[in-house]
Scaffold this motif. Structure first.
Motif, PDB file in Angstrom:
ATOM      1  N   LEU A 258       0.838  -1.210   0.000  1.00  0.00           N
ATOM      2  CA  LEU A 258       0.000   0.000   0.000  1.00  0.00           C
ATOM      3  C   LEU A 258       0.871   1.258   0.000  1.00  0.00           C
ATOM      4  CD1 LEU A 258      -2.903  -0.991   2.427  1.00  0.00           C
ATOM      5  CD2 LEU A 258      -2.858  -1.054  -0.076  1.00  0.00           C
ATOM      6  N   ILE A 259       2.021   1.177   0.634  1.00  0.00           N
ATOM      7  CA  ILE A 259       2.936   2.332   0.624  1.00  0.00           C
ATOM      8  C   ILE A 259       3.488   2.538  -0.789  1.00  0.00           C
ATOM      9  CG2 ILE A 259       5.254   3.001   1.409  1.00  0.00           C
ATOM     10  CD1 ILE A 259       4.371   2.396   4.222  1.00  0.00           C
ATOM     11  N   ASP A 260       3.769   1.444  -1.476  1.00  0.00           N
ATOM     12  CA  ASP A 260       4.224   1.571  -2.870  1.00  0.00           C
ATOM     13  C   ASP A 260       3.130   2.228  -3.729  1.00  0.00           C
ATOM     14  OD1 ASP A 260       6.614   0.362  -2.237  1.00  0.00           O
ATOM     15  OD2 ASP A 260       6.167  -1.554  -3.204  1.00  0.00           O
ATOM     16  N   ILE A 261       1.888   1.833  -3.488  1.00  0.00           N
ATOM     17  CA  ILE A 261       0.779   2.437  -4.240  1.00  0.00           C
ATOM     18  C   ILE A 261       0.671   3.922  -3.912  1.00  0.00           C
ATOM     19  CG2 ILE A 261      -1.755   2.516  -4.371  1.00  0.00           C
ATOM     20  CD1 ILE A 261      -1.687  -0.587  -4.320  1.00  0.00           C
ATOM     21  N   LEU A 262       0.807   4.259  -2.631  1.00  0.00           N
ATOM     22  CA  LEU A 262       0.733   5.666  -2.219  1.00  0.00           C
ATOM     23  C   LEU A 262       1.845   6.478  -2.889  1.00  0.00           C
ATOM     24  CD1 LEU A 262      -0.638   7.746  -0.340  1.00  0.00           C
ATOM     25  CD2 LEU A 262       1.016   7.066   1.434  1.00  0.00           C
ATOM     26  N   ALA A 263       3.057   5.915  -2.913  1.00  0.00           N
ATOM     27  CA  ALA A 263       4.170   6.607  -3.574  1.00  0.00           C
ATOM     28  C   ALA A 263       3.900   6.720  -5.073  1.00  0.00           C
ATOM     29  CB  ALA A 263       5.485   5.865  -3.322  1.00  0.00           C
TER      30      ALA A 263
ATOM     31  N   VAL B 137      -5.962  -2.995  -6.778  1.00  0.00           N
ATOM     32  CA  VAL B 137      -5.953  -2.490  -5.406  1.00  0.00           C
ATOM     33  C   VAL B 137      -5.795  -0.967  -5.414  1.00  0.00           C
ATOM     34  CG1 VAL B 137      -4.616  -2.485  -3.253  1.00  0.00           C
ATOM     35  CG2 VAL B 137      -5.217  -4.652  -4.353  1.00  0.00           C
ATOM     36  N   ALA B 138      -4.959  -0.447  -6.305  1.00  0.00           N
ATOM     37  CA  ALA B 138      -4.803   1.010  -6.402  1.00  0.00           C
ATOM     38  C   ALA B 138      -6.146   1.661  -6.752  1.00  0.00           C
ATOM     39  CB  ALA B 138      -3.755   1.367  -7.459  1.00  0.00           C
ATOM     40  N   GLU B 139      -6.834   1.107  -7.732  1.00  0.00           N
ATOM     41  CA  GLU B 139      -8.150   1.659  -8.103  1.00  0.00           C
ATOM     42  C   GLU B 139      -9.112   1.591  -6.919  1.00  0.00           C
ATOM     43  OE1 GLU B 139      -9.418  -0.663 -11.430  1.00  0.00           O
ATOM     44  OE2 GLU B 139      -7.897   0.207 -12.757  1.00  0.00           O
ATOM     45  N   THR B 140      -9.045   0.503  -6.163  1.00  0.00           N
ATOM     46  CA  THR B 140      -9.973   0.321  -5.038  1.00  0.00           C
ATOM     47  C   THR B 140      -9.755   1.375  -3.962  1.00  0.00           C
ATOM     48  OG1 THR B 140     -10.043  -2.063  -5.432  1.00  0.00           O
ATOM     49  CG2 THR B 140     -10.719  -1.315  -3.248  1.00  0.00           C
ATOM     50  N   VAL B 141      -8.492   1.602  -3.568  1.00  0.00           N
ATOM     51  CA  VAL B 141      -8.260   2.561  -2.476  1.00  0.00           C
ATOM     52  C   VAL B 141      -8.486   4.007  -2.939  1.00  0.00           C
ATOM     53  CG1 VAL B 141      -6.700   1.025  -1.221  1.00  0.00           C
ATOM     54  CG2 VAL B 141      -5.733   2.697  -2.830  1.00  0.00           C
TER      55      VAL B 141
ATOM     56  N   PHE C 148      -8.400   2.109   5.096  1.00  0.00           N
ATOM     57  CA  PHE C 148      -7.194   2.598   4.415  1.00  0.00           C
ATOM     58  C   PHE C 148      -6.874   4.026   4.851  1.00  0.00           C
ATOM     59  CE2 PHE C 148      -5.383   4.735   0.561  1.00  0.00           C
ATOM     60  CZ  PHE C 148      -4.157   4.079   0.564  1.00  0.00           C
ATOM     61  N   ARG C 149      -7.909   4.832   5.001  1.00  0.00           N
ATOM     62  CA  ARG C 149      -7.719   6.239   5.379  1.00  0.00           C
ATOM     63  C   ARG C 149      -7.001   6.363   6.742  1.00  0.00           C
ATOM     64  NH1 ARG C 149     -10.636  10.400   3.256  1.00  0.00           N
ATOM     65  NH2 ARG C 149     -12.452   9.184   2.651  1.00  0.00           N
ATOM     66  N   GLN C 150      -7.339   5.462   7.647  1.00  0.00           N
ATOM     67  CA  GLN C 150      -6.683   5.488   8.961  1.00  0.00           C
ATOM     68  C   GLN C 150      -5.209   5.104   8.841  1.00  0.00           C
ATOM     69  OE1 GLN C 150      -8.743   3.222  11.980  1.00  0.00           O
ATOM     70  NE2 GLN C 150      -7.035   3.361  13.409  1.00  0.00           N
ATOM     71  N   TYR C 151      -4.946   4.157   7.946  1.00  0.00           N
ATOM     72  CA  TYR C 151      -3.546   3.772   7.687  1.00  0.00           C
ATOM     73  C   TYR C 151      -2.767   4.991   7.183  1.00  0.00           C
ATOM     74  CZ  TYR C 151       0.372   1.084   5.669  1.00  0.00           C
ATOM     75  OH  TYR C 151       1.609   0.581   5.346  1.00  0.00           O
TER      76      TYR C 151
END
Ligand code: SF4
Length: 145
Positions: free
Chosen positions: A8-13, A33-37, A104-107
């Protein structure tokens, strides 16, 4: 969804770097997963140290383990071992337990709260930590953090 924290950090980056998420030759589900979050930042995430929803359709997932090798390291090491170690260190750094579930938002809020020094843990081999930090920062801002 089940997710390795570093995936998820890779997706955020990736989001912070303006990446286009497209299907990969490995067949893994990063793009899904990127589309989902992005579509639903409140989606519930359960953190795992092991194969996750991204790995599930990947050609390298064999009998529940990643058989890929990080050949750019000398000596090359198993991606499963590299990822497991990285994810354990990330969970400890962020104060999250394996198996814990949260939106995810809390993460993202936890990542922002513990932002100082995170790039030293999650930058991949050959990647400049400052560049990762910049992209993570931009990614968090995309989500209003
Ligand atoms: S960690 Fe291994 S199994 Fe999972 S997506 Fe990456 S290459 Fe595929």
């Amino acid at each position: 969804m089940r997710a390795r924290p570093h995936h998820l950090i890779d997706i955020l980056a990736g989001i912070g770097g303006g990446a286009q998420f497209r299907p990969h030759a490995y067949g893994h589900a990063v793009h899904i997963v990127a589309e989902t979050v992005i579509a639903d930042p409140d989606v519930e995430v359960t953190f795992v140290v092991g194969a996750d929803d991204i790995c599930e359709p990947c050609v390298h997932l064999v009998d529940g383990r990643c058989d890929d090798v990080l050949s750019r390291l000398d000596p090359p090491i198993s991606k499963q071992d590299y990822n497991d170690d990285l994810d354990r260190r990330l969970l400890e750094f962020l104060g999250i337990s394996e198996g814990q579930t949260m939106p995810f938002r809390q993460y993202l809020a936890i990542i922002r709260e513990k932002f100082e020094g995170i790039e030293e843990i999650c930058a991949h081999p050959g990647e400049e930590p400052s560049s990762r930090r910049e992209r993570l920062d931009r990614g968090l801002r995309e989500f209003g953090l």
